[in-house]
Design an enzyme around this catalytic site. Structure first.
Site, PDB file in Angstrom:
ATOM      1  N   ASN A  11       0.809  -1.231   0.000  1.00  0.00           N
ATOM      2  CA  ASN A  11       0.000   0.000   0.000  1.00  0.00           C
ATOM      3  C   ASN A  11       0.834   1.270   0.000  1.00  0.00           C
ATOM      4  O   ASN A  11       0.396   2.304   0.495  1.00  0.00           O
ATOM      5  CB  ASN A  11      -0.968   0.029   1.195  1.00  0.00           C
ATOM      6  CG  ASN A  11      -1.932  -1.128   1.160  1.00  0.00           C
ATOM      7  OD1 ASN A  11      -2.342  -1.544   0.068  1.00  0.00           O
ATOM      8  ND2 ASN A  11      -2.260  -1.679   2.311  1.00  0.00           N
ATOM      9  N   ARG A  12       2.055   1.159  -0.504  1.00  0.00           N
ATOM     10  CA  ARG A  12       2.973   2.317  -0.554  1.00  0.00           C
ATOM     11  C   ARG A  12       3.295   2.877   0.838  1.00  0.00           C
ATOM     12  O   ARG A  12       3.725   4.004   0.970  1.00  0.00           O
ATOM     13  CB  ARG A  12       2.401   3.456  -1.417  1.00  0.00           C
ATOM     14  CG  ARG A  12       2.179   3.055  -2.869  1.00  0.00           C
ATOM     15  CD  ARG A  12       3.521   2.930  -3.596  1.00  0.00           C
ATOM     16  NE  ARG A  12       3.347   2.591  -4.999  1.00  0.00           N
ATOM     17  CZ  ARG A  12       3.384   1.347  -5.492  1.00  0.00           C
ATOM     18  NH1 ARG A  12       3.584   0.322  -4.687  1.00  0.00           N
ATOM     19  NH2 ARG A  12       3.260   1.144  -6.780  1.00  0.00           N
ATOM     20  N   LEU A  13       3.055   2.060   1.873  1.00  0.00           N
ATOM     21  CA  LEU A  13       3.384   2.524   3.227  1.00  0.00           C
ATOM     22  C   LEU A  13       4.806   2.078   3.554  1.00  0.00           C
ATOM     23  O   LEU A  13       5.055   1.294   4.472  1.00  0.00           O
ATOM     24  CB  LEU A  13       2.365   1.968   4.242  1.00  0.00           C
ATOM     25  CG  LEU A  13       0.939   2.444   3.997  1.00  0.00           C
ATOM     26  CD1 LEU A  13      -0.019   1.878   5.035  1.00  0.00           C
ATOM     27  CD2 LEU A  13       0.871   3.980   4.027  1.00  0.00           C
ATOM     28  N   HIS A  14       5.717   2.556   2.735  1.00  0.00           N
ATOM     29  CA  HIS A  14       7.098   2.111   2.843  1.00  0.00           C
ATOM     30  C   HIS A  14       7.739   2.594   4.143  1.00  0.00           C
ATOM     31  O   HIS A  14       7.350   3.600   4.704  1.00  0.00           O
ATOM     32  CB  HIS A  14       7.915   2.644   1.657  1.00  0.00           C
ATOM     33  CG  HIS A  14       7.231   2.446   0.347  1.00  0.00           C
ATOM     34  ND1 HIS A  14       6.827   1.203  -0.094  1.00  0.00           N
ATOM     35  CD2 HIS A  14       6.859   3.328  -0.611  1.00  0.00           C
ATOM     36  CE1 HIS A  14       6.234   1.334  -1.273  1.00  0.00           C
ATOM     37  NE2 HIS A  14       6.230   2.614  -1.607  1.00  0.00           N
TER      38      HIS A  14
END
Ligand code: FMN
Length: 217
Positions: free
Chosen positions: A195-198
């Site tokens: 979820n692009r929650l890098h």
């Protein structure tokens, strides 16, 4: 690459790997984390995991980047070797601020390093130079790295010239060739996640001590 690593790559490709960065409290130094990630990149079977981009800046502020190979690293910095007359070396001599970048795609990892450079000792450069294969040693003499080729066979002619000149005995270490040590002021580790929650951990050196904080992705 082990079967498990292959499966992990397949399952998470484009989505980020499943494992998050360690908790801040669990990390003591960025050097320690760098070693862990560099070892992981080696174990993952990545071709030339030691490839890194080096960015320098011209006197009028034009940045430029190119790939080089990391040859050693420790708490004193990250070392690569090159021609001291090259474009990058000229720029680093005028402006010692530098940035390095590693990207290991299959691991969904990036490391950004910013700092300053200094030349390694002549002895260190000579030691590394003599550890290279003979062809690369002669090639270092033949190449006027970053300069314009004057005519079609110039490089071939220069190679033949130095092959003949150094046909016997040790190839001497050229004084125009050696290492740069990047002394980091900041190191950021980026771990791709779903979820692009890098995950991003940034280490900054202040008065010789590392501080650390996480960043929004
Ligand atoms: C994977 C890779 C590794 C490289 N390693 C080095 C290196 O260790 N040293 C070097 O001088 N050039 C290396 N090169 C070539 C540089 O990218 C670059 O073309 C050269 O150093 C001249 O750059 P400059 O004109 O900006 O100084 C490498 C290129 C690639 C693609």
């Amino acid at each position: 690459m082990t079967l498990f690593e292959k499966l992990r790559c397949l399952l998470t490709f484009g989505q980020g790997v499943a494992l998050p960065l360690p908790e801040l409290s669990a990390i003591t130094t960025p050097e320690q984390l760098f070693k862990q990630w560099f070892d992981d990149a080696n174990k993952a079977g990545i071709l030339l995991p030691e490839s890194m981009s080096v960015s320098s800046c011209s006197a009028d502020g034009q940045p430029s980047s190119r790939m080089v190979l990391l040859k050693s690293y420790d708490e004193n910095g990250f070392v690569f070797f090159t021609n001291y007359g090259s474009r990058k070396s000229n720029e680093l001599t005028e402006n010692n601020k530098v940035a390095l970048l590693f990207h290991w795609n299959v691991l969904q990892r990036q490391i950004r390093i910013e700092g300053t450079v200094e030349k390694v000792s002549v002895q260190e450069s000579a030691n590394y130079f003599h550890s290279r294969d003979r062809g690369s040693q002669v090639g270092a003499w033949a190449s006027k790295q970053s300069q314009k080729i004057k005519y079609d066979n110039e490089l071939k002619d220069r190679m033949s010239h130095y092959q003949e000149k150094f046909s016997e005995g040790e190839v001497p270490h050229p004084e125009f060739w050696g290492g740069w040590r990047v002394k980091p002021k900041s190191i950021e580790f980026w771990q791709g996640r779903t979820n692009r929650l890098h995950d991003r951990i940034c280490f900054e050196k202040e008065n010789g001590q590392w501080t650390q904080h996480k960043l929004h992705p």
